[in-house]
Design a protein around this motif. Structure first.
Motif, PDB file in Angstrom:
ATOM      1  N   ASN A 149      19.544-114.936  14.690  1.00  0.00           N
ATOM      2  CA  ASN A 149      18.296-114.955  14.465  1.00  0.00           C
ATOM      3  C   ASN A 149      17.508-116.184  14.573  1.00  0.00           C
ATOM      4  O   ASN A 149      17.879-117.042  13.580  1.00  0.00           O
ATOM      5  N   MET A 194      13.641-117.710  13.974  1.00  0.00           N
ATOM      6  CA  MET A 194      12.380-117.136  13.837  1.00  0.00           C
ATOM      7  C   MET A 194      11.567-118.584  13.614  1.00  0.00           C
ATOM      8  O   MET A 194      12.052-119.565  13.152  1.00  0.00           O
ATOM      9  N   ARG A 227       6.234-111.208  12.208  1.00  0.00           N
ATOM     10  CA  ARG A 227       6.809-112.317  12.917  1.00  0.00           C
ATOM     11  C   ARG A 227       7.690-111.989  13.956  1.00  0.00           C
ATOM     12  O   ARG A 227       8.604-111.187  13.799  1.00  0.00           O
ATOM     13  N   ILE A 228       7.599-112.683  15.170  1.00  0.00           N
ATOM     14  CA  ILE A 228       8.599-112.284  16.101  1.00  0.00           C
ATOM     15  C   ILE A 228       9.356-113.419  16.661  1.00  0.00           C
ATOM     16  O   ILE A 228       8.822-114.754  16.693  1.00  0.00           O
ATOM     17  N   GLY A 229      10.849-113.420  16.572  1.00  0.00           N
ATOM     18  CA  GLY A 229      11.357-114.388  17.078  1.00  0.00           C
ATOM     19  C   GLY A 229      12.545-113.993  18.077  1.00  0.00           C
ATOM     20  O   GLY A 229      12.191-112.946  18.846  1.00  0.00           O
ATOM     21  N   LYS A 230      13.575-114.514  18.079  1.00  0.00           N
ATOM     22  CA  LYS A 230      14.503-114.342  19.241  1.00  0.00           C
ATOM     23  C   LYS A 230      15.937-113.732  18.472  1.00  0.00           C
ATOM     24  O   LYS A 230      16.293-114.368  17.276  1.00  0.00           O
ATOM     25  N   HIS A 231      16.496-112.841  18.975  1.00  0.00           N
ATOM     26  CA  HIS A 231      17.960-112.456  18.723  1.00  0.00           C
ATOM     27  C   HIS A 231      18.684-112.646  19.700  1.00  0.00           C
ATOM     28  O   HIS A 231      18.555-112.276  20.691  1.00  0.00           O
ATOM     29  N   VAL A 232      19.805-113.368  19.267  1.00  0.00           N
ATOM     30  CA  VAL A 232      20.770-113.874  20.480  1.00  0.00           C
ATOM     31  C   VAL A 232      22.210-113.249  20.215  1.00  0.00           C
ATOM     32  O   VAL A 232      22.631-113.524  18.651  1.00  0.00           O
ATOM     33  N   THR A 233      23.080-112.698  21.115  1.00  0.00           N
ATOM     34  CA  THR A 233      24.488-112.435  20.685  1.00  0.00           C
ATOM     35  C   THR A 233      25.278-113.445  21.672  1.00  0.00           C
ATOM     36  O   THR A 233      25.049-113.311  22.681  1.00  0.00           O
ATOM     37  N   LEU A 234      26.246-113.893  20.927  1.00  0.00           N
ATOM     38  CA  LEU A 234      27.197-114.624  21.459  1.00  0.00           C
ATOM     39  C   LEU A 234      28.532-113.845  21.446  1.00  0.00           C
ATOM     40  O   LEU A 234      29.072-113.771  20.380  1.00  0.00           O
ATOM     41  N   ASN A 235      29.260-113.629  22.438  1.00  0.00           N
ATOM     42  CA  ASN A 235      30.720-113.096  22.271  1.00  0.00           C
ATOM     43  C   ASN A 235      31.512-114.350  22.761  1.00  0.00           C
ATOM     44  O   ASN A 235      31.246-115.119  23.632  1.00  0.00           O
ATOM     45  N   GLU A 273      26.874-124.663  16.166  1.00  0.00           N
ATOM     46  CA  GLU A 273      26.752-125.872  17.249  1.00  0.00           C
ATOM     47  C   GLU A 273      25.821-125.420  18.293  1.00  0.00           C
ATOM     48  O   GLU A 273      25.038-126.097  18.701  1.00  0.00           O
ATOM     49  N   ALA A 274      26.045-124.130  18.890  1.00  0.00           N
ATOM     50  CA  ALA A 274      25.219-123.717  19.891  1.00  0.00           C
ATOM     51  C   ALA A 274      23.544-123.651  19.459  1.00  0.00           C
ATOM     52  O   ALA A 274      22.994-123.962  20.282  1.00  0.00           O
ATOM     53  N   LEU A 284      21.356-126.148  21.308  1.00  0.00           N
ATOM     54  CA  LEU A 284      20.433-125.459  22.536  1.00  0.00           C
ATOM     55  C   LEU A 284      19.421-124.558  22.021  1.00  0.00           C
ATOM     56  O   LEU A 284      18.334-124.371  22.560  1.00  0.00           O
ATOM     57  N   LEU A 285      19.886-123.857  21.176  1.00  0.00           N
ATOM     58  CA  LEU A 285      19.139-122.501  21.108  1.00  0.00           C
ATOM     59  C   LEU A 285      17.948-122.527  20.203  1.00  0.00           C
ATOM     60  O   LEU A 285      16.662-122.122  20.425  1.00  0.00           O
TER      61      LEU A 285
END
Lengths: 83, 83
Positions: B8, B10, B39-47, B62-63, B67-68
């Motif tokens: 997450n 935010m 409040r609005i943010g991003k949700h990222v899933t990494l496989n 690290e990602a 970067l994120l």
């Protein structure tokens, strides 16, 4: 009582996610090659006043259905915690 | 082994979140007045493929750092689960 709903809105698995694809490529370029798939959605937190957790969950789901999530392209899940 | 990192990202609490403010107003217009703050943010899933959970967590962080997430404006938290 105060509750916080944590809502994740993600693109459907069946749909392409070009933003996630771009991030996946960038991670590979940065040397993080173990990552195989990336999907990017939204995380929304709602702070609200509700009588109990059930009511807060109902409100959060109503907010998702009426405004936050587009069911044609997205799924959502929401978790409500106190405070 | 396969792991999934749920990240997450935010906006910092100190910063205005105009998108969240707009959603808050829209929810009030739709009759969901119990919501006080959004409040609005991003949700990222990494496989990813990693030897163990510690390595997967390290890769995900690290990602985020490389970067994120933008540390000037955002905070992130990440949770890694198997599968």
């Amino acid at each position: 009582m105060k509750y916080t709903a944590h809502i994740n809105i993600m693109p459907l698995k069946e749909l392409l996610d070009p933003q996630g694809k771009a991030v996946n490529n960038s991670l590979h370029n940065l040397g993080i090659a173990q990552v195989q798939d990336v999907r990017i959605g939204k995380h929304v937190t709602l702070n609200m006043e509700a009588a109990n957790k059930e009511e807060a969950t109902k409100l959060a789901q109503e907010a998702c259905k009426k405004l936050l999530a587009n069911p044609v392209m997205e799924t959502f899940d929401c978790a409500v915690v106190e405070g």
